[in-house]
Design a protein around this motif. Structure first.
Motif, PDB file in Angstrom:
ATOM      1  N   THR A  86      21.591 -31.398 -16.484  1.00 53.96           N
ATOM      2  CA  THR A  86      20.475 -31.414 -15.540  1.00 53.96           C
ATOM      3  C   THR A  86      20.523 -30.128 -14.720  1.00 53.96           C
ATOM      4  N   LEU A  87      19.445 -29.371 -14.755  1.00 51.32           N
ATOM      5  CA  LEU A  87      19.335 -28.142 -13.963  1.00 51.32           C
ATOM      6  C   LEU A  87      18.405 -28.400 -12.789  1.00 51.32           C
ATOM      7  N   THR A  88      18.831 -27.934 -11.608  1.00 53.65           N
ATOM      8  CA  THR A  88      18.040 -28.072 -10.383  1.00 53.65           C
ATOM      9  C   THR A  88      17.806 -26.695  -9.789  1.00 53.65           C
ATOM     10  N   ALA A  89      16.545 -26.389  -9.513  1.00 56.16           N
ATOM     11  CA  ALA A  89      16.182 -25.101  -8.910  1.00 56.16           C
ATOM     12  C   ALA A  89      16.025 -25.278  -7.403  1.00 56.16           C
ATOM     13  N   ALA A  90      16.543 -24.313  -6.635  1.00 56.74           N
ATOM     14  CA  ALA A  90      16.426 -24.329  -5.179  1.00 56.74           C
ATOM     15  C   ALA A  90      15.893 -22.974  -4.708  1.00 56.74           C
ATOM     16  N   PRO A  91      14.631 -22.931  -4.273  1.00 55.67           N
ATOM     17  CA  PRO A  91      14.086 -21.654  -3.810  1.00 55.67           C
ATOM     18  C   PRO A  91      14.727 -21.236  -2.485  1.00 55.67           C
ATOM     19  N   ALA A  92      14.890 -19.937  -2.294  1.00 56.49           N
ATOM     20  CA  ALA A  92      15.394 -19.396  -1.027  1.00 56.49           C
ATOM     21  C   ALA A  92      14.251 -19.397  -0.015  1.00 56.49           C
ATOM     22  N   ALA A  93      14.606 -19.216   1.248  1.00 62.55           N
ATOM     23  CA  ALA A  93      13.580 -19.137   2.295  1.00 62.55           C
ATOM     24  C   ALA A  93      12.591 -18.035   1.949  1.00 62.55           C
ATOM     25  N   GLY A  94      11.318 -18.341   2.082  1.00 62.50           N
ATOM     26  CA  GLY A  94      10.277 -17.374   1.777  1.00 62.50           C
ATOM     27  C   GLY A  94       9.867 -17.375   0.316  1.00 62.50           C
ATOM     28  N   SER A  95      10.408 -18.316  -0.467  1.00 62.69           N
ATOM     29  CA  SER A  95      10.080 -18.401  -1.888  1.00 62.69           C
ATOM     30  C   SER A  95       9.711 -19.830  -2.257  1.00 62.69           C
ATOM     31  N   THR A  96       9.051 -19.964  -3.397  1.00 56.79           N
ATOM     32  CA  THR A  96       8.669 -21.253  -3.951  1.00 56.79           C
ATOM     33  C   THR A  96       9.098 -21.290  -5.407  1.00 56.79           C
ATOM     34  N   PHE A  97       9.609 -22.437  -5.857  1.00 52.65           N
ATOM     35  CA  PHE A  97       9.936 -22.582  -7.270  1.00 52.65           C
ATOM     36  C   PHE A  97       8.635 -22.779  -8.035  1.00 52.65           C
ATOM     37  N   ALA A  98       8.370 -21.885  -9.006  1.00 58.84           N
ATOM     38  CA  ALA A  98       7.103 -21.905  -9.740  1.00 58.84           C
ATOM     39  C   ALA A  98       7.179 -22.658 -11.063  1.00 58.84           C
ATOM     40  N   GLY A  99       8.379 -22.904 -11.581  1.00 54.12           N
ATOM     41  CA  GLY A  99       8.491 -23.683 -12.812  1.00 54.12           C
ATOM     42  C   GLY A  99       9.502 -23.128 -13.792  1.00 54.12           C
ATOM     43  N   TRP A 100       9.700 -23.935 -14.872  1.00 57.67           N
ATOM     44  CA  TRP A 100      10.653 -23.621 -15.941  1.00 57.67           C
ATOM     45  C   TRP A 100       9.911 -23.107 -17.169  1.00 57.67           C
ATOM     46  N   SER A 101      10.604 -22.312 -17.965  1.00 58.13           N
ATOM     47  CA  SER A 101      10.140 -21.979 -19.307  1.00 58.13           C
ATOM     48  C   SER A 101      11.361 -21.911 -20.219  1.00 58.13           C
ATOM     49  N   GLY A 102      11.125 -21.819 -21.509  1.00 56.68           N
ATOM     50  CA  GLY A 102      12.222 -21.858 -22.472  1.00 56.68           C
ATOM     51  C   GLY A 102      12.450 -23.292 -22.922  1.00 56.68           C
TER      52      GLY A 102
END
Length: 144
Positions: A86-102
């Protein structure tokens, strides 16, 4: 002579009592399932590599369960064949997670079954804001 046939880690060969009769313990060929390699105690499947890439104008990190990937610093790890990571993305302050590819898609946690080497890309976008300025009062001036 005792013969062992190994398939997915289970002994399927001749009865173990034959080894006691002729004094042969652990001798004979080891035949593994396709993709597996013989080991001292049977067969094993080679680990599979999961690689995480990050892209985009934003920043962030990706972590895995089970542990192994902490992508800020470690963006690739080997996992046992068949394990679900299971992979979890965490955006830094000032950023947004836009999605996965691959090997994954969407914006929810990414589930990867490690049957072959795989690669996943996490995309992070920089936050943007619209600033509106309204003039009020009777004075004059400019906003730059």
């Amino acid at each position: 002579m005792s013969t062992r046939l190994w398939f997915w880690g289970a002994t399927l060969g001749l009865a173990a009592s034959l080894s006691g009769i002729i004094g042969c313990t652990g001798c004979g060929p080891v035949i593994c399932a396709p993709g597996a390699v013989p080991t001292g105690s049977g067969c094993a499947f080679p680990a599979r590599r999961l690689t995480v890439n990050r892209t985009g104008a934003g920043t962030g990190s990706v972590t895995s369960i089970p542990a192994g990937i902490d992508c800020g610093s470690t963006c690739g790890a080997d996992f046992e064949r068949g394990v679900t990571v299971t992979l979890t993305a965490a955006p830094a302050a000032g950023s947004t997670f836009a999605g996965w590819s691959g090997a994954c898609s969407g914006v929810a946690d990414c589930l990867v079954v490690m049957d072959v080497d795989k690669s996943v890309t996490a995309s992070f976008a920089a936050d943007s804001f619209t600033l509106s300025v309204n003039r009020a009062g009777t004075g004059a001036g400019t906003v730059a």
